[in-house]
Scaffold this motif. Structure first.
Motif, mmCIF file in Angstrom:
data_model
loop_
_atom_site.group_PDB
_atom_site.id
_atom_site.type_symbol
_atom_site.label_atom_id
_atom_site.label_comp_id
_atom_site.label_asym_id
_atom_site.label_seq_id
_atom_site.Cartn_x
_atom_site.Cartn_y
_atom_site.Cartn_z
ATOM 1 N N LEU A 172 0.690 -1.093 0.053
ATOM 2 C CA LEU A 172 -0.006 -0.263 0.062
ATOM 3 C C LEU A 172 0.872 1.189 0.056
ATOM 4 O O LEU A 172 0.413 2.215 -0.386
ATOM 5 N N SER A 175 -0.863 6.176 3.263
ATOM 6 C CA SER A 175 -2.264 6.001 3.506
ATOM 7 C C SER A 175 -3.001 6.718 2.502
ATOM 8 O O SER A 175 -2.523 7.284 1.328
ATOM 9 N N LYS A 176 -4.348 6.168 2.227
ATOM 10 C CA LYS A 176 -5.229 6.716 1.525
ATOM 11 C C LYS A 176 -5.252 8.225 1.116
ATOM 12 O O LYS A 176 -5.325 8.812 0.216
ATOM 13 N N TYR A 188 -4.819 4.580 -4.699
ATOM 14 C CA TYR A 188 -4.809 3.644 -3.496
ATOM 15 C C TYR A 188 -5.740 2.505 -3.752
ATOM 16 O O TYR A 188 -5.150 1.371 -3.288
ATOM 17 N N ASP A 189 -6.667 2.622 -4.186
ATOM 18 C CA ASP A 189 -7.731 1.490 -4.618
ATOM 19 C C ASP A 189 -7.370 0.570 -5.438
ATOM 20 O O ASP A 189 -7.484 -0.562 -5.456
ATOM 21 N N VAL A 192 -5.174 -1.915 -3.636
ATOM 22 C CA VAL A 192 -6.047 -2.715 -2.688
ATOM 23 C C VAL A 192 -6.471 -3.826 -3.639
ATOM 24 O O VAL A 192 -6.521 -4.975 -3.066
ATOM 25 N N ASP A 222 -3.113 4.775 10.112
ATOM 26 C CA ASP A 222 -4.167 4.203 9.214
ATOM 27 C C ASP A 222 -3.719 2.885 8.394
ATOM 28 O O ASP A 222 -4.483 2.153 8.122
ATOM 29 N N ILE A 223 -2.498 3.300 8.139
ATOM 30 C CA ILE A 223 -2.003 2.090 6.997
ATOM 31 C C ILE A 223 -1.936 0.755 8.005
ATOM 32 O O ILE A 223 -2.097 -0.214 7.154
ATOM 33 N N ALA A 226 -5.377 -0.594 8.079
ATOM 34 C CA ALA A 226 -5.717 -0.942 6.733
ATOM 35 C C ALA A 226 -5.050 -2.163 6.472
ATOM 36 O O ALA A 226 -5.659 -2.947 5.842
ATOM 37 N N ALA A 229 -7.116 -4.898 8.110
ATOM 38 C CA ALA A 229 -8.316 -5.270 7.386
ATOM 39 C C ALA A 229 -8.243 -6.198 6.229
ATOM 40 O O ALA A 229 -9.132 -7.076 6.046
ATOM 41 N N LEU A 230 -7.052 -5.894 5.424
ATOM 42 C CA LEU A 230 -6.764 -6.499 4.336
ATOM 43 C C LEU A 230 -6.228 -8.077 4.744
ATOM 44 O O LEU A 230 -6.230 -9.024 3.835
#
Length: 331
Positions: A172, A175-176, A188-189, A192, A222-223, A226, A229-230
């Motif tokens: 990633l 961060s987004k 960013y997406d 992902v 946040d990273i 993320a 979450a992934l």
């Protein structure tokens, strides 16, 4: 923003070991821990690391299988076509060269061999060439194979998985919120999406971050969340090596203590996952490199893509001096 609440790092680690998921506020407090708390923080992170990985250290080796002329404009990368850097430029190495790299990985005591290629995404021909090399490596060695070839579609992911690629890396990076400051040719997406395709193919997802690219402490947290979450199995924590001629030339936002706090935070947020000290560790952690292994359980051994690492013997010695040992089984 600065967290003023005093954190009992050991108590928080014990809660994590009992299944507790830290909050973003707690994670931010780790990143912003006072320097005088650093030893307490690293000791707490070590309690988590020790439960899941003992004192084993996993070694990984990279081969830069295709170099330069990448059409993406990633601000940290010396291989970007937008960078004014004197890196070598060459097409995908032939099979014999990739096979020779596998033998070098074994000499360096690496359990995982990472085949990395510059570019937005691999062509079908490049995928087929990597597949052929991977199949022979799998037949002739016990190495685990990781690939990092850029964005993947379902067909390419399926071919790599079918050839026996164990893990696929697609970071990633940041961060987004910070992404547009670093890269504009993809978003960013998009990253992902490739990590999700990797998971769907059955390969193990590897995805991480680069500290020091202007992100706030909150964005670094946040990273980490993320990646939680992934459900990334392996999380490389890189530290910006601001190469002359790149967009981020001159960036200097890190010091060894900040790096260690970041690595510890990644361990607390992703307690069961492989945390790897990665690119830039030598110039950013400097004399505190060994301390990083109290939170991380993995390193790259040898050189990176276009920058030098330290000698493998230095890494082996660092591990031995800690009383740790090299992990022989990769995944």
């Amino acid at each position: 923003m600065s967290i003023q609440t005093k954190v009992n790092y050991r108590e928080l680690a014990e809660k994590v070991l009992d299944g507790y998921v830290v909050t973003k506020e707690e994670a931010l407090a780790l990143v912003q821990a006072p320097d005088e708390d650093l030893l307490d923080l690293m000791n707490a992170a070590y309690q988590i690391r020790k439960k899941y990985y003992g004192n084993k250290v996993k070694l990984n080796m990279i081969i830069n299988a295709k170099s330069g002329l990448c059409p993406e404009d990633c601000g940290y990368c010396s291989q970007s076509i937008a960078a004014d850097t004197p890196v070598e430029k060459y097409a995908l190495l032939n099979k014999d060269s990739i096979l020779a790299g596998a033998q070098e990985a074994i000499k360096r005591k690496a359990g995982t061999y990472c085949i990395v290629a510059s570019g937005r995404q691999p062509s079908p021909r490049e995928v087929d060439a990597v597949v052929e090399a991977v199949q022979e490596i799998r037949e002739t060695t016990d190495l685990k194979i990781c690939c990092c070839l850029g964005f993947l579609n379902e067909d390419s992911a399926a071919k790599l998985a079918g050839a026996g690629v164990h893990r696929y890396n697609h970071n990633l990076n940041t961060s987004k919120e910070n992404y547009d400051n670093i890269t504009t040719t993809h978003n960013y997406d998009d990253r992902v999406d490739t990590v999700e395709k990797v998971k769907e193919s059955g390969m193990s997802p590897c995805s991480g971050a680069i500290m020091g690219m202007g992100e706030t402490d909150e964005e670094l947290v946040d990273i980490a969340f993320a990646l939680h979450a992934l459900d990334a199995d392996s999380i490389p924590v890189n530290f910006l090596n601001a190469i002359d001629g790149t967009k981020l030339e001159g960036y200097d936002h890190l010091n060894p203590r900040k790096c260690l706090k970041g690595v510890a935070m990644f361990r607390f947020v992703n307690p069961t996952k492989e945390i790897r000290l990665s690119g830039g560790r030598e110039i950013n952690l400097r004399s505190l490199q060994a301390m990083g292994l109290y939170a991380a359980n993995s390193i790259f051994v040898g050189d990176y893509l276009t920058t030098q690492g330290q000698e493998p013997t230095s890494d082996w010695g660092m591990i031995e001096d800690l009383g740790f040992e090299i992990e022989e089984c990769a995944l």
